[in-house]
Design a protein around this motif. Structure first.
Motif, PDB file in Angstrom:
ATOM      1  N   SER A  19       0.730  -1.003   0.206  1.00 57.85           N
ATOM      2  CA  SER A  19       0.040   0.139   0.481  1.00 57.85           C
ATOM      3  C   SER A  19       1.514   1.506  -0.078  1.00 57.85           C
ATOM      4  O   SER A  19       2.178   0.902   0.646  1.00 57.85           O
ATOM      5  N   CYS A  20       0.520   1.856  -0.874  1.00 57.00           N
ATOM      6  CA  CYS A  20       1.124   3.276  -0.314  1.00 57.00           C
ATOM      7  C   CYS A  20       0.647   4.135   0.987  1.00 57.00           C
ATOM      8  O   CYS A  20      -0.311   3.710   1.484  1.00 57.00           O
ATOM      9  N   SER A  21       1.461   5.103   1.397  1.00 57.61           N
ATOM     10  CA  SER A  21       1.215   5.734   2.772  1.00 57.61           C
ATOM     11  C   SER A  21       0.221   6.755   2.698  1.00 57.61           C
ATOM     12  O   SER A  21      -0.401   7.012   3.643  1.00 57.61           O
ATOM     13  N   GLY A  22       0.478   7.311   1.537  1.00 59.58           N
ATOM     14  CA  GLY A  22      -0.457   8.205   1.490  1.00 59.58           C
ATOM     15  C   GLY A  22      -1.263   9.133   2.245  1.00 59.58           C
ATOM     16  O   GLY A  22      -2.231   9.324   2.440  1.00 59.58           O
ATOM     17  N   THR A  75       1.920  -8.578   4.013  1.00 56.59           N
ATOM     18  CA  THR A  75       2.752  -7.137   3.219  1.00 56.59           C
ATOM     19  C   THR A  75       4.637  -6.832   3.549  1.00 56.59           C
ATOM     20  O   THR A  75       4.853  -7.648   4.178  1.00 56.59           O
ATOM     21  N   CYS A  77       6.580  -2.651   3.762  1.00 57.88           N
ATOM     22  CA  CYS A  77       6.816  -1.412   4.189  1.00 57.88           C
ATOM     23  C   CYS A  77       6.605  -0.890   2.336  1.00 57.88           C
ATOM     24  O   CYS A  77       7.884  -1.421   2.145  1.00 57.88           O
ATOM     25  N   LEU A  78       5.994  -0.314   1.868  1.00 57.88           N
ATOM     26  CA  LEU A  78       6.710   0.568   0.303  1.00 57.88           C
ATOM     27  C   LEU A  78       8.378   1.153   0.674  1.00 57.88           C
ATOM     28  O   LEU A  78       9.149   0.701  -0.235  1.00 57.88           O
ATOM     29  N   PRO A  79       8.468   2.078   1.610  1.00 57.72           N
ATOM     30  CA  PRO A  79       9.903   2.523   2.091  1.00 57.72           C
ATOM     31  C   PRO A  79      11.195   1.229   2.111  1.00 57.72           C
ATOM     32  O   PRO A  79      12.409   1.794   2.173  1.00 57.72           O
ATOM     33  N   LEU A  80      10.691   0.407   2.240  1.00 55.82           N
ATOM     34  CA  LEU A  80      11.656  -0.444   2.237  1.00 55.82           C
ATOM     35  C   LEU A  80      12.431  -1.074   1.597  1.00 55.82           C
ATOM     36  O   LEU A  80      13.655  -1.468   1.267  1.00 55.82           O
ATOM     37  N   LEU A 106      13.335   0.976  -0.614  1.00 54.14           N
ATOM     38  CA  LEU A 106      14.795   1.861  -0.982  1.00 54.14           C
ATOM     39  C   LEU A 106      15.402   0.859   0.731  1.00 54.14           C
ATOM     40  O   LEU A 106      17.021   1.760   0.756  1.00 54.14           O
ATOM     41  N   ALA A 107      15.112   1.375   1.871  1.00 54.55           N
ATOM     42  CA  ALA A 107      15.189   2.099   2.646  1.00 54.55           C
ATOM     43  C   ALA A 107      16.259   0.270   2.657  1.00 54.55           C
ATOM     44  O   ALA A 107      16.859   0.718   4.058  1.00 54.55           O
ATOM     45  N   CYS A 110       2.313   5.457  -6.190  1.00 55.04           N
ATOM     46  CA  CYS A 110       3.570   5.620  -5.830  1.00 55.04           C
ATOM     47  C   CYS A 110       3.957   3.961  -6.063  1.00 55.04           C
ATOM     48  O   CYS A 110       5.420   3.659  -6.176  1.00 55.04           O
ATOM     49  N   TYR A 156      11.950  -0.953  -7.870  1.00 54.55           N
ATOM     50  CA  TYR A 156      12.484  -2.278  -6.739  1.00 54.55           C
ATOM     51  C   TYR A 156      11.881  -3.177  -6.973  1.00 54.55           C
ATOM     52  O   TYR A 156      13.556  -3.477  -5.703  1.00 54.55           O
TER      53      TYR A 156
END
Lengths: 181, 136
Positions: free
Chosen positions: A13-16, A43, A45-48, A50-51, A75, A83
């Motif tokens: 999911s986007c964090s939005g 699931t 977290c989307l930013p993971l 990259l992070a 996003c 990614y």
């Protein structure tokens, strides 16, 4: 029969945070993960993407992944494809709500009634896609049209190709054998 | 040009601490310091959206992360910004041990109290940043 791990659909999911539709996306994903298809979904977290590490970035290559975005920026869909891997399906809350005649969605911190309806509709659509990709289960989590397979001793190992696909230990003829899902 | 502190929560979907970070950001940006802050969606930084990148590059940034992965802090750096404060909710929780957050979709009362307490601390820091002219 060897004790093989079950296949699960990934939901990203986007964090939005800026939009009420982002809150809808997040809550719909959580509803599917915790209430509607808890045994069939995972699931991240989307930013993971990259992070995190290579194991995190292997997520969509390992799980058939459905992305759910609040708005047309998509996003989660673009981020996942860039990614990790191409999503198996994507949902945009704004588009789905428009088709269903739901709106206006307001209240990013506390959704209005339209927003709550959008959560239900989005979660239902997500569940249909999960069933399409990994099979359907009844309310007890028992598979209705696929063999029940349970993971044993799952751990993350990184393949020489760098895929980061989780390795599993399975029992074949009573002997533990490590392989990939 | 008016500078507003960019507030970036992680909104982690797997833990109650991520929900606390999101609630803190809303409390600061909607209730406590709406005129001095701007909320930036972390997803946009993952996407590399230009406007979101410029917001963290041209303004002081405060990141609020739920877990030790510190995704928001890392994404701000990845986007060319510098966070003047990197807040880890799991560390703040050590100072408020009686406020154990539970629930992801719906935070419990303790989680909401923890969020309000942390939001108050961040609001005070935002005043210092704004009045001191600290920029990323």
């Amino acid at each position: 029969m060897p004790d093989l791990p079950q296949r699960k659909a990934g939901i990203v999911s986007c964090s939005g945070e800026e939009l009420a539709e982002g809150t809808v996306a997040r809550l719909a994903a959580l509803k599917v993960l915790h209430e509607l298809r808890p045994g069939n979904t995972v699931t991240i977290c989307l930013p993971l993407f990259l992070a995190g590490g290579e194991g995190d970035r292997a997520f969509a290559r390992f799980h058939p992944t459905i992305t759910v975005d609040g708005c047309e920026l998509r996003c989660a869909a673009h981020g996942t494809e860039t990614y990790s891997g191409k999503p198996a399906a994507s949902i945009v809350v704004k588009e789905l709500a428009a088709v269903q005649g739901i709106g206006p969605i307001e209240g990013r911190r506390s959704l209005n009634d339209a927003g709550k309806r959008a959560v239900d509709v989005t979660a239902q659509r997500l569940s249909e896609l999960v069933d399409q990709f990994v099979g359907k289960r009844d309310a007890r989590g028992v598979a209705a049209d696929l063999v029940v397979l349970q993971p044993t001793g799952a751990k993350v190992a990184t393949c020489s190709c760098g895929s980061g696909v989780p390795a599993k230990t399975v029992l074949i003829d009573g002997k533990p054998v490590e392989g990939k899902e | 040009m008016t500078c507003r502190v960019a507030v970036i929560p992680c909104s982690g979907i797997g833990k109650a601490l991520g929900s606390v970070s999101r609630e803190v950001a809303y409390e600061v940006c909607e209730n406590l310091r709406p005129d001095r802050t701007q909320l930036v969606a972390l997803s946009k930084l993952v996407l590399g959206e230009q406007q979101a990148r410029e917001r963290v590059q041209n303004n002081a940034a405060v990141t609020i992360d739920g877990c030790k992965q510190m995704c928001a802090a890392k994404l701000v750096r990845h986007s060319g910004g510098t966070a003047v404060r990197e807040i880890a909710v799991f560390e703040v929780f050590r100072r408020y041990k009686d406020l154990k957050p539970e629930g992801i979709a719906e935070l419990n009362d303790a989680g909401k109290q923890l969020a309000r307490a942390l939001a108050g601390e961040i609001a005070a820091e935002i005043d210092e940043i704004a009045e001191g002219g600290t920029h990323a």
